[in-house]
Design an enzyme around this catalytic site. Structure first.
Site, PDB file in Angstrom:
ATOM      1  N   ALA A 249     -16.386  -7.641  -9.672  1.00 25.95           N
ATOM      2  CA  ALA A 249     -15.240  -7.239 -10.196  1.00 25.95           C
ATOM      3  C   ALA A 249     -15.412  -7.296 -11.963  1.00 25.95           C
ATOM      4  CB  ALA A 249     -14.032  -7.916 -10.013  1.00 25.95           C
TER       5      ALA A 249
ATOM      6  N   CYS B 156      -2.859 -13.987  -3.627  1.00 25.53           N
ATOM      7  CA  CYS B 156      -2.876 -14.523  -2.315  1.00 25.53           C
ATOM      8  C   CYS B 156      -2.984 -15.965  -2.540  1.00 25.53           C
ATOM      9  CB  CYS B 156      -3.490 -13.927  -1.352  1.00 25.53           C
ATOM     10  SG  CYS B 156      -5.373 -13.828  -1.618  1.00 25.53           S
TER      11      CYS B 156
ATOM     12  N   ASP C  43     -15.828  -3.369  -4.276  1.00 26.12           N
ATOM     13  CA  ASP C  43     -15.951  -4.817  -3.691  1.00 26.12           C
ATOM     14  C   ASP C  43     -17.282  -5.174  -3.890  1.00 26.12           C
ATOM     15  OD1 ASP C  43     -13.881  -6.153  -1.577  1.00 26.12           O
ATOM     16  OD2 ASP C  43     -15.835  -6.964  -1.568  1.00 26.12           O
TER      17      ASP C  43
ATOM     18  N   ASP D  80      -6.336  -6.990  -6.294  1.00 28.53           N
ATOM     19  CA  ASP D  80      -6.082  -7.778  -4.933  1.00 28.53           C
ATOM     20  C   ASP D  80      -7.281  -8.742  -4.807  1.00 28.53           C
ATOM     21  OD1 ASP D  80      -4.781  -8.612  -2.895  1.00 28.53           O
ATOM     22  OD2 ASP D  80      -5.287  -7.185  -1.568  1.00 28.53           O
TER      23      ASP D  80
ATOM     24  N   PHE E  14     -11.377  -5.044  -5.646  1.00 28.99           N
ATOM     25  CA  PHE E  14     -11.426  -5.717  -4.346  1.00 28.99           C
ATOM     26  C   PHE E  14     -10.799  -5.230  -3.218  1.00 28.99           C
ATOM     27  CE2 PHE E  14     -10.248  -8.433  -8.262  1.00 28.99           C
ATOM     28  CZ  PHE E  14     -11.458  -9.144  -8.196  1.00 28.99           C
TER      29      PHE E  14
ATOM     30  N   ARG F 121       0.809  -1.385   0.099  1.00 30.19           N
ATOM     31  CA  ARG F 121      -0.142   0.018  -0.120  1.00 30.19           C
ATOM     32  C   ARG F 121       0.933   1.336  -0.121  1.00 30.19           C
ATOM     33  NH1 ARG F 121      -3.329  -2.478   4.521  1.00 30.19           N
ATOM     34  NH2 ARG F 121      -4.523  -3.914   3.440  1.00 30.19           N
TER      35      ARG F 121
HETATM   36  N1  SAH Z   1      -7.261  -5.385  -1.010  1.00 29.21           N
HETATM   37  C1  SAH Z   1      -7.957  -5.444  -0.036  1.00 29.21           C
HETATM   38  C2  SAH Z   1      -8.039  -7.008   0.555  1.00 29.21           C
HETATM   39  C3  SAH Z   1      -8.836  -7.769  -0.712  1.00 29.21           C
HETATM   40  S1  SAH Z   1      -9.526  -9.193   0.135  1.00 29.21           S
HETATM   41  C4  SAH Z   1      -7.267  -4.829   1.441  1.00 29.21           C
HETATM   42  O1  SAH Z   1      -6.146  -4.086   1.069  1.00 29.21           O
HETATM   43  O2  SAH Z   1      -7.563  -4.782   2.435  1.00 29.21           O
HETATM   44  C5  SAH Z   1     -10.655  -9.628  -1.005  1.00 29.21           C
HETATM   45  C6  SAH Z   1     -11.918  -8.943  -1.480  1.00 29.21           C
HETATM   46  O3  SAH Z   1     -12.494  -9.436  -2.629  1.00 29.21           O
HETATM   47  C7  SAH Z   1     -12.913  -9.127  -0.515  1.00 29.21           C
HETATM   48  O4  SAH Z   1     -13.060  -7.763   0.261  1.00 29.21           O
HETATM   49  C8  SAH Z   1     -14.353  -9.743  -1.151  1.00 29.21           C
HETATM   50  O5  SAH Z   1     -15.236  -9.191  -0.573  1.00 29.21           O
HETATM   51  C9  SAH Z   1     -14.006  -9.190  -2.360  1.00 29.21           C
HETATM   52  N2  SAH Z   1     -14.458  -9.844  -3.531  1.00 29.21           N
HETATM   53  C10 SAH Z   1     -14.430 -11.453  -3.675  1.00 29.21           C
HETATM   54  N3  SAH Z   1     -15.273 -11.740  -4.834  1.00 29.21           N
HETATM   55  C11 SAH Z   1     -15.423 -10.514  -5.557  1.00 29.21           C
HETATM   56  C12 SAH Z   1     -15.825 -10.387  -6.853  1.00 29.21           C
HETATM   57  N4  SAH Z   1     -16.584 -11.208  -7.589  1.00 29.21           N
HETATM   58  N5  SAH Z   1     -15.891  -9.006  -7.129  1.00 29.21           N
HETATM   59  C13 SAH Z   1     -15.447  -8.093  -6.534  1.00 29.21           C
HETATM   60  N6  SAH Z   1     -15.181  -8.070  -5.234  1.00 29.21           N
HETATM   61  C14 SAH Z   1     -14.843  -9.484  -4.710  1.00 29.21           C
END
Ligand code: SAH
Length: 418
Positions: A302, A362, A272, A322, A250, A234
């Site tokens: 997404a 991840c 998200d 992410d 995300f 970040r």
């Molecule tokens: N970048 C974030 C962590 C991401 S965790 C940080 O820095 O804190 C992954 C995230 O993706 C979760 O919040 C989840 O709700 C979201 N997610 C899962 N499937 C998704 C989709 N199909 N479209 C958008 N978001 C999604």
């Protein structure tokens, strides 16, 4: 104590300090006298010996392909102060790298950063255990029944060894093996300072990462409430954000968005699929940048969001991708790689010439090379000239035990897209 005798030659990996005993390596189990059943209890402490009866170590028994997770090598039982010693060693490491305070400083907490991972499973020689610290609260997550059985001892050790921690919350409903016979609650407060007892359910908890405030909802949030593993990455986004139109895809609670705003981004869009996450992003932006009018947050899928924005001719200078782990198991790797390729193609297509993509995986099961190959295919498919600026990984408080390379999970690429 119950003894596990290995088949001949199966002691090799334990002698190289790899902490897992697979069920297929076991020749026989010698139960101690108090057992009435014909197998060890899940979570029981057992001693592992070679076929030649040599003591290899002591660890937690569990039903499954990993039958024993070794806690201490070369001993028949755990030393008396085992938990405190291990937690102290984990804390010392964070201290030595200047994460929790500066060595030899009187300050027991860094005012600009009170958020860190204290225990990262095998990376801290405690297989099956995660402990994250948010200001004065530690959140414990057990991934093995053995750690669940020991949760109170662990909580006591954390409070005793980590000066900033006063409360300990336990959150293991999603991480314990669901078939295991578990006694006791999988979620709840283990230690709570007295003045909080009344209000603890309704209280808002804030934690500071590199000077930015984040609302942490460990009661209902994902994982332990926050993704501490992206702290360093970040900070890199902050460096590149000036005057850019940024998409944080995300976004969860908006970690990357806040850094981009502080870095001087022109506009930040956070996306998200979870509305709860989007509510938290808005709370976090309002707390840190009450005047900001250049941030918007949308609850959307997404793939759908990127397709619809592209149709409208939308482009960005900087995109962060992410996603959650696309592959939770080895057999899902192929599909996961296809997913990474698809989402990265869509993102690269939307980057303005001279823009930047931060892209992550991840999934532990997807290795660095395969991920890079998926992103390579995405770049080729998008038909853009792409160069790698940075190769990113998990931060120092998520250490990889050199004898346990499986502990490496987070990888990222920063791409310059022409
Ligand atoms: N970048 C974030 C962590 C991401 S965790 C940080 O820095 O804190 C992954 C995230 O993706 C979760 O919040 C989840 O709700 C979201 N997610 C899962 N499937 C998704 C989709 N199909 N479209 C958008 N978001 C999604």
């Amino acid at each position: 104590m119950t003894t596990i005798i290995l088949k001949p030659k199966k002691e090799e990996s334990l002698k190289r300090f790899h902490p897992w005993v697979f069920s297929g390596a076991i020749q026989r189990v010698v139960l101690d006298a108090r057992h009435t059943s014909d197998a060890p209890d899940e979570g029981e402490l057992v001693c592992v010996r070679s076929s030649a009866n040599e003591v290899l170590g002591t660890g937690h028994w569990q039903v499954g392909s990993i039958a024993v997770r070794i806690l201490a090598f070369g001993v028949e039982d755990l030393p008396k102060d085992f938990w405190r010693e291990r937690i102290r060693a984990a804390y010392r490491m964070r201290e030595a790298i200047g994460l929790v305070n500066y060595p030899h400083s009187e300050e027991r907490i860094q005012p600009h950063n009170d958020t860190f991972r204290l225990v990262h499973g095998e990376g801290d020689f405690l297989p099956g255990l995660i402990v994250d610290v948010y200001a004065e609260t530690a959140v414990i997550q057990a991934h093995s029944v053995g750690m669940h059985v020991c949760r109170n001892e662990i909580a006591d050790a954390v409070v005793a060894e980590v000066p900033q921690v006063q409360n300990v919350y336990y959150k293991s409903d999603d991480t314990l093996p669901f078939k295991a016979a578990i006694e006791g609650d999988k979620t709840g407060w283990l230690i709570s300072s007295r003045d909080r007892l009344e209000q603890r359910e309704s209280e808002e908890y804030w934690s500071t990462e590199n000077g930015l405030s984040f609302r942490i909802d460990w009661l209902k949030g994902q994982k332990t409430g926050f993704f501490i593993d992206q702290r360093e990455n970040r900070a890199l986004v902050e460096r590149y954000a000036r005057d850019k139109d940024v998409l944080n895809m995300f976004c969860y609670t908006g970690g990357f968005s806040l850094y981009a705003l502080r870095g001087g981004a022109r506009k930040v869009d956070s996306v998200d699929v979870s509305q709860k996450a989007i509510d938290l992003v808005n709370i976090n932006v309002a707390k840190n940048f009450p005047e900001a009018s250049n941030h918007s947050a949308v609850a959307a899928d997404a793939f759908e969001y990127l397709s619809s924005q592209k149709e409208q001719g939308k482009t960005y200078d900087l995109i962060i991708l992410d996603p959650p782990a696309f592959a939770k198991h080895r057999d899902a790797v192929k599909n996961a790689l296809r997913g990474y390729q698809r989402i990265n193609t869509k993102a690269i297509e939307m980057i303005r010439p001279g823009g930047i993509l931060f892209t992550f995986s991840c999934s532990q099961a997807v290795d660095k090379e395969s991920f890079r190959l998926a992103v390579f295919s995405a770049a080729a498919q998008a038909g853009r000239k792409v160069r790698i600026l940075h190769q990113l990984h998990q931060p120092q408080d998520h250490p990889i035990n050199i004898y346990h390379p499986e502990g490496e999970y987070l990888k990222g690429l920063v791409l310059y897209v022409e």
